[in-house]
Design a protein around this motif. Structure first.
Motif, PDB file in Angstrom:
ATOM      1  N   PHE A   1      56.808  38.385  44.554  1.00  0.00           N
ATOM      2  CA  PHE A   1      55.584  38.680  45.407  1.00  0.00           C
ATOM      3  C   PHE A   1      55.269  40.400  44.888  1.00  0.00           C
ATOM      4  O   PHE A   1      54.765  41.153  45.333  1.00  0.00           O
ATOM      5  N   MET A   2      56.493  40.394  44.819  1.00  0.00           N
ATOM      6  CA  MET A   2      56.980  42.286  44.908  1.00  0.00           C
ATOM      7  C   MET A   2      55.793  43.164  43.862  1.00  0.00           C
ATOM      8  O   MET A   2      54.854  43.482  43.813  1.00  0.00           O
ATOM      9  N   THR A   3      56.079  42.720  42.765  1.00  0.00           N
ATOM     10  CA  THR A   3      56.215  43.328  41.668  1.00  0.00           C
ATOM     11  C   THR A   3      54.798  42.861  41.403  1.00  0.00           C
ATOM     12  O   THR A   3      53.360  43.995  41.303  1.00  0.00           O
ATOM     13  N   LEU A   4      53.522  41.994  42.205  1.00  0.00           N
ATOM     14  CA  LEU A   4      52.417  41.788  41.949  1.00  0.00           C
ATOM     15  C   LEU A   4      51.742  42.490  43.198  1.00  0.00           C
ATOM     16  O   LEU A   4      50.390  43.219  43.274  1.00  0.00           O
ATOM     17  N   PHE A   5      52.331  42.646  44.178  1.00  0.00           N
ATOM     18  CA  PHE A   5      51.589  43.465  45.241  1.00  0.00           C
ATOM     19  C   PHE A   5      51.632  44.875  45.260  1.00  0.00           C
ATOM     20  O   PHE A   5      50.932  45.326  45.093  1.00  0.00           O
TER      21      PHE A   5
END
Length: 295
Positions: free
Chosen positions: A113-117
């Motif tokens: 999720f961090m990569t996408l955000f």
């Protein structure tokens, strides 16, 4: 010279993030021991009361400048609400409804999720290597936990833990938007204060429903002290400092040390099953971390 300094900063940031994530891995076991005796809301509130005292004392000792520009308050308050209030409440509620291993595995989806955000909010490049690193490490987490075996009665726990992962990922990316003039200690203290302001009315309303006496027992009291000082004050400061030194998409990979420690301690302390796939999962996680550091 610049390259050498950048490498040093990356290594120091990696160390901060590894220690913080490992501390949180141990936290799952402590929560599993303490939560059956204490309401999740009371547990979160108690650990933040202890944490705010530790953080303020440390801030005074280091002569921190507490001034915050008016335009920066919305961002800092949002970080506190999203990451230190919503995420922690959902995480501890989910751990109570599931178990320590499921808790550590589900919340380990945070790096993805961090990569996408980070790609969305920070415009960080979504490179093939980073996607491969996150995918590799995610598979490793599932293997390390022996697979995600969820029973019907644990469904609400899984939902809560997924929300915890999402909110924590968003908070970690938003931290990269905080101006460099604010120290990790200052940002952590403000977030902790936001949590206390948000939870104190709930605690006051339900005051008579809580078992306050059990908070003074050695097991529960000791667990809450650990959660407040080590898992909250120390770990949050280390995580925030690490985030300042690495890109958000790189930082997320170190979150995978949490499920490793959580699974290992769940086996050692709580007697939860630990499968042979744990070794292969660990290997994949380390490969993912190496890939992201080389990127």
């Amino acid at each position: 010279m610049y390259q050498k300094q950048a490498t040093k900063s990356k290594l120091i940031g990696s160390l901060y993030l590894t220690i913080a994530a490992s501390i949180w891995g141990g936290m799952f076991v402590v929560v599993k021991v303490v939560v059956p005796s204490v309401s999740p809301f009371l547990l979160v509130w108690s650990r933040y009361v202890i944490a705010i005292v530790a953080l303020v004392l440390l801030g005074l000792q280091q002569h921190i400048n507490w001034h915050v520009a008016k335009k920066d308050w919305p961002l800092l308050i949002s970080i506190g609400i999203i990451g230190q209030l919503a995420s922690i409440v959902f995480q501890e509620t989910g751990t109570m409804l599931a178990n320590a291993q499921i808790g550590s595995i589900i919340t380990a989806t945070t790096p993805a999720f961090m990569t996408l955000f980070a790609a969305w909010l920070l415009k960080e490049r979504l490179t093939f290597t980073r996607v491969l690193a996150v995918t590799c490490a995610t598979i490793g987490v599932i293997l390390a936990g022996g697979g995600l075996h969820v029973h019907a009665h644990q469904t609400l726990g899984v939902i809560s833990l997924t929300i915890a992962a999402l909110t924590w990922a968003l908070m970690s990316v938003l931290l990269k938007k905080v101006p460099a003039r604010y120290s990790a200690l200052q940002v952590t203290t403000i977030g902790t204060l936001v949590v206390l302001i948000g939870l104190t009315p709930v605690i006051l309303i339900g005051y008579h429903a809580f078992n306050w006496a059990i908070m003074l027992t050695p097991k529960v009291g000791g667990g809450i002290l650990y959660l407040g000082i080590i898992s909250t004050a120390v770990a949050f400061v280390l995580w925030n400092k690490g985030l300042q030194l690495l890109q958000a998409s790189q930082s997320g990979l170190f979150f995978f040390f949490q499920p490793l420690v959580g699974s290992l301690l769940g086996w050692l302390v709580l007697g939860e099953a630990l499968h042979i796939s744990f070794v292969f999962g660990c290997l994949l996680i380390f490969i993912g971390v190496i890939l992201t550091l080389r990127n």
